[in-house]
Scaffold this active site. Structure first.
Site, PDB file in Angstrom:
ATOM      1  N   GLY A  17      -4.624   7.121   2.240  1.00 46.56           N
ATOM      2  CA  GLY A  17      -4.642   8.552   1.988  1.00 46.56           C
ATOM      3  C   GLY A  17      -5.935   9.039   1.374  1.00 46.56           C
ATOM      4  O   GLY A  17      -6.082  10.231   1.105  1.00 46.56           O
ATOM      5  N   PHE A  18      -6.877   8.099   1.136  1.00 46.62           N
ATOM      6  CA  PHE A  18      -8.171   8.430   0.555  1.00 46.62           C
ATOM      7  C   PHE A  18      -9.267   7.875   1.461  1.00 46.62           C
ATOM      8  O   PHE A  18      -9.024   6.979   2.273  1.00 46.62           O
ATOM      9  CB  PHE A  18      -8.305   7.843  -0.853  1.00 46.62           C
ATOM     10  CG  PHE A  18      -7.335   8.430  -1.845  1.00 46.62           C
ATOM     11  CD1 PHE A  18      -7.726   9.425  -2.728  1.00 46.62           C
ATOM     12  CD2 PHE A  18      -6.011   7.977  -1.898  1.00 46.62           C
ATOM     13  CE1 PHE A  18      -6.828   9.960  -3.637  1.00 46.62           C
ATOM     14  CE2 PHE A  18      -5.108   8.510  -2.796  1.00 46.62           C
ATOM     15  CZ  PHE A  18      -5.513   9.510  -3.671  1.00 46.62           C
ATOM     16  N   GLN A  58     -12.793   1.006  -0.156  1.00 48.49           N
ATOM     17  CA  GLN A  58     -13.085   2.126  -1.051  1.00 48.49           C
ATOM     18  C   GLN A  58     -13.656   1.631  -2.384  1.00 48.49           C
ATOM     19  O   GLN A  58     -14.610   2.212  -2.921  1.00 48.49           O
ATOM     20  CB  GLN A  58     -11.817   2.938  -1.277  1.00 48.49           C
ATOM     21  CG  GLN A  58     -11.273   3.572  -0.007  1.00 48.49           C
ATOM     22  CD  GLN A  58      -9.815   3.991  -0.125  1.00 48.49           C
ATOM     23  OE1 GLN A  58      -9.229   3.946  -1.204  1.00 48.49           O
ATOM     24  NE2 GLN A  58      -9.216   4.389   0.990  1.00 48.49           N
ATOM     25  N   GLU A  76      -6.132  -7.358  10.229  1.00 45.91           N
ATOM     26  CA  GLU A  76      -5.044  -8.353  10.325  1.00 45.91           C
ATOM     27  C   GLU A  76      -3.904  -7.830  11.171  1.00 45.91           C
ATOM     28  O   GLU A  76      -3.089  -8.605  11.690  1.00 45.91           O
ATOM     29  CB  GLU A  76      -4.555  -8.741   8.934  1.00 45.91           C
ATOM     30  CG  GLU A  76      -3.563  -7.794   8.297  1.00 45.91           C
ATOM     31  CD  GLU A  76      -4.175  -6.528   7.756  1.00 45.91           C
ATOM     32  OE1 GLU A  76      -3.413  -5.650   7.297  1.00 45.91           O
ATOM     33  OE2 GLU A  76      -5.424  -6.396   7.774  1.00 45.91           O
ATOM     34  N   CYS A  89      -9.536  -1.598   3.530  1.00 50.61           N
ATOM     35  CA  CYS A  89      -8.738  -0.450   3.092  1.00 50.61           C
ATOM     36  C   CYS A  89      -9.071  -0.055   1.648  1.00 50.61           C
ATOM     37  O   CYS A  89     -10.155   0.422   1.387  1.00 50.61           O
ATOM     38  CB  CYS A  89      -7.260  -0.730   3.290  1.00 50.61           C
ATOM     39  SG  CYS A  89      -6.276   0.784   3.408  1.00 50.61           S
ATOM     40  N   LEU A  90      -8.184  -0.272   0.683  1.00 53.77           N
ATOM     41  CA  LEU A  90      -8.523   0.021  -0.716  1.00 53.77           C
ATOM     42  C   LEU A  90      -9.729  -0.812  -1.129  1.00 53.77           C
ATOM     43  O   LEU A  90     -10.593  -0.338  -1.879  1.00 53.77           O
ATOM     44  CB  LEU A  90      -7.338  -0.264  -1.635  1.00 53.77           C
ATOM     45  CG  LEU A  90      -7.578  -0.002  -3.128  1.00 53.77           C
ATOM     46  CD1 LEU A  90      -7.783   1.485  -3.401  1.00 53.77           C
ATOM     47  CD2 LEU A  90      -6.421  -0.540  -3.970  1.00 53.77           C
ATOM     48  N   GLY A  99      -2.589   3.852  -3.362  1.00 55.86           N
ATOM     49  CA  GLY A  99      -3.010   4.944  -4.206  1.00 55.86           C
ATOM     50  C   GLY A  99      -4.485   5.250  -4.281  1.00 55.86           C
ATOM     51  O   GLY A  99      -5.291   4.872  -3.428  1.00 55.86           O
ATOM     52  N   ASN A 148      -3.682   2.597   7.142  1.00 58.75           N
ATOM     53  CA  ASN A 148      -2.734   3.107   6.160  1.00 58.75           C
ATOM     54  C   ASN A 148      -3.480   3.450   4.885  1.00 58.75           C
ATOM     55  O   ASN A 148      -3.688   2.605   4.032  1.00 58.75           O
ATOM     56  CB  ASN A 148      -1.633   2.070   5.864  1.00 58.75           C
ATOM     57  CG  ASN A 148      -0.816   2.468   4.649  1.00 58.75           C
ATOM     58  OD1 ASN A 148      -0.704   3.646   4.327  1.00 58.75           O
ATOM     59  ND2 ASN A 148      -0.262   1.489   3.962  1.00 58.75           N
ATOM     60  N   SER A 184       0.812  -1.211   0.000  1.00 60.88           N
ATOM     61  CA  SER A 184       0.000   0.000   0.000  1.00 60.88           C
ATOM     62  C   SER A 184       0.851   1.270   0.000  1.00 60.88           C
ATOM     63  O   SER A 184       0.335   2.356  -0.279  1.00 60.88           O
ATOM     64  CB  SER A 184      -0.923   0.022   1.225  1.00 60.88           C
ATOM     65  OG  SER A 184      -1.863  -1.024   1.165  1.00 60.88           O
ATOM     66  N   GLY A 228      -4.383  -1.972  -0.874  1.00 59.26           N
ATOM     67  CA  GLY A 228      -3.522  -1.672  -2.007  1.00 59.26           C
ATOM     68  C   GLY A 228      -3.177  -0.193  -2.022  1.00 59.26           C
ATOM     69  O   GLY A 228      -3.672   0.583  -1.207  1.00 59.26           O
ATOM     70  N   HIS A 284      -7.129  -2.039   9.139  1.00 62.55           N
ATOM     71  CA  HIS A 284      -6.480  -3.334   8.926  1.00 62.55           C
ATOM     72  C   HIS A 284      -6.685  -4.269  10.126  1.00 62.55           C
ATOM     73  O   HIS A 284      -5.898  -4.263  11.065  1.00 62.55           O
ATOM     74  CB  HIS A 284      -4.980  -3.133   8.683  1.00 62.55           C
ATOM     75  CG  HIS A 284      -4.656  -2.597   7.335  1.00 62.55           C
ATOM     76  ND1 HIS A 284      -4.334  -3.401   6.262  1.00 62.55           N
ATOM     77  CD2 HIS A 284      -4.632  -1.330   6.862  1.00 62.55           C
ATOM     78  CE1 HIS A 284      -4.103  -2.652   5.200  1.00 62.55           C
ATOM     79  NE2 HIS A 284      -4.285  -1.388   5.532  1.00 62.55           N
TER      80      HIS A 284
END
Length: 382
Positions: free
Chosen positions: A317-318, A277, A359, A273-274, A248, A315, A54, A246, A357
């Site tokens: 940024g979006f 989103q 995990e 996380c990603l 970005g 972790n 990530s 992941g 996260h």
């Protein structure tokens, strides 16, 4: 007899797009890298951070000042190699002291061609990033001209609009058969049941400890590249589909959004996380870029169902934009630092996601129940 003088440490510089330049010393590989400069507030777990896909495209600053004191080892990696662009610390330990250590941090960075800098005022850097927001930057041991470095930082592409997932996903499908490490903290809920469920994990840059937790829940785990189409995913006849973390910006990942739309009515879904989103985007929501992101192992999250507060590892940024949520999604968790969405659930389908996260490698274990919840959804649907 006179003593041989110690070698003079090599200079390194970190330049931000706003014109700020920090001068310190090189450790790890030599060279020059660009990326978005961010910070992580974890006190431990630097090896897990280094190997978390990530962080692709990012220069990571550790807020804890003393990094490297327990070295590195071959068991705590979260992927095949480090993925971040550069590494920034206040004090790089020169001696590793831990019975599990296989080597030192500086040597590990050099082995994997990761440029690092130490000896700068990381408190000042983090304060600037918190006040002004995450910025593009350049970290160099070869170009030490301030004006040149600032110009390069301004030309860095940043994260918005880039597809970084294609740079970290596996080349081909694989089966995962490794459970949690012998060093993992386990409780009764994580005792391994019989292997009776099949999970297909879409890997957008997945941390390996996620697959270990799925295996620990009694799941046969098939990992597919995040570019897999819906027909390919469903051809494995999964009992559940996992959407991984992941790097970005999620919005450029049209292929992933299309796949999720094609599978979520056919099988239970769990996203992290990603993956959280992308699940929201597949349902019709939008995402936005956070000012400086959430990165660390101490993020408080409220579980709205129970009223309990979990300390979580994060972790990203979006985040998902609340005003764009479709009626079929409900908020299950909130980040208590800024009230952003930390969890979602579909109102009619067995699909849910979290922005953190569970995990937790390395990090707290408050949220491991989510893997058991995914298993319950799969058993109910099966």
């Amino acid at each position: 007899m006179s003593a041989t003088p110690a070698a003079k440490p090599s200079i390194a510089k970190l330049a931000l797009e706003d014109g700020t330049v920090y001068t310190g010393y090189s450790f790890g590989a030599t060279g020059e890298v660009d990326g978005e400069v961010c910070f992580n507030t974890s006190m431990t777990g630097y090896q897990e951070i280094l190997t978390d896909p990530s962080y692709r495209g990012q220069i990571v600053t550790m807020t804890y000042p003393h990094i490297g004191n327990y070295g590195v080892n071959h068991e705590d990696v979260e992927s095949r190699k480090p993925h971040l662009a550069g590494f920034v610390v206040r004090d790089a330990a020169r001696r590793a002291s831990n019975f599990r250590s296989d080597g030192g941090l500086a040597e590990y960075l050099e082995l994997h061609s990761i440029v690092g800098i130490h000896g700068i005022d990381t408190r000042a850097l983090v304060r600037r990033l918190r006040n002004e927001g995450a910025m593009r930057g350049v970290l160099s041991t070869i170009d030490l001209d301030d004006a040149s470095l600032v110009a390069k930082a301004k030309q860095s592409p940043g994260l918005v609009g880039r597809d970084l997932v294609r740079e970290v996903i596996p080349e081909r499908p694989c089966e995962w058969d490794e459970a949690l490490s012998r060093w993992a903290i386990l409780d009764d809920e994580t005792a391994v049941p019989d292997i009776d469920l099949h999970v297909v994990a879409l890997d957008f840059g997945m941390k390996w400890n996620i697959a270990r937790h799925l295996r620990q829940q009694g799941c046969r785990v098939t990992i597919l590249p995040g570019t897999a189409k819906a027909d390919e995913v469903l051809s494995y006849k999964p009992d559940g589909i996992f959407l991984s973390n992941g790097p970005g910006d999620p919005e450029p990942l049209d292929y992933a959004i299309e796949t999720i739309r094609g599978v979520m009515k056919e099988s239970p879904v769990f996203g992290i996380c990603l993956g959280h989103q992308l699940f929201a985007l597949a349902c019709g929501a939008k995402t936005f870029k956070l000012k400086f992101g959430h990165r660390g192992a101490n993020q408080p999250v409220l579980d709205k169902d129970t009223g309990k507060v979990e300390i979580t590892a994060q972790n990203h940024g979006f985040a998902v934009e609340e005003s764009t949520l479709p009626p079929e999604l409900e908020i299950t968790h909130r980040n208590l630092n800024d009230n952003t969405i930390a969890g979602l659930r579909h109102r009619t389908l067995p699909a849910f996601s979290v922005q953190y996260h569970p995990e937790a490698s390395s990090g707290p274990h408050d949220s491991s129940y989510l893997f058991a919840r995914f298993r319950e959804n799969m058993l109910a649907s099966k």
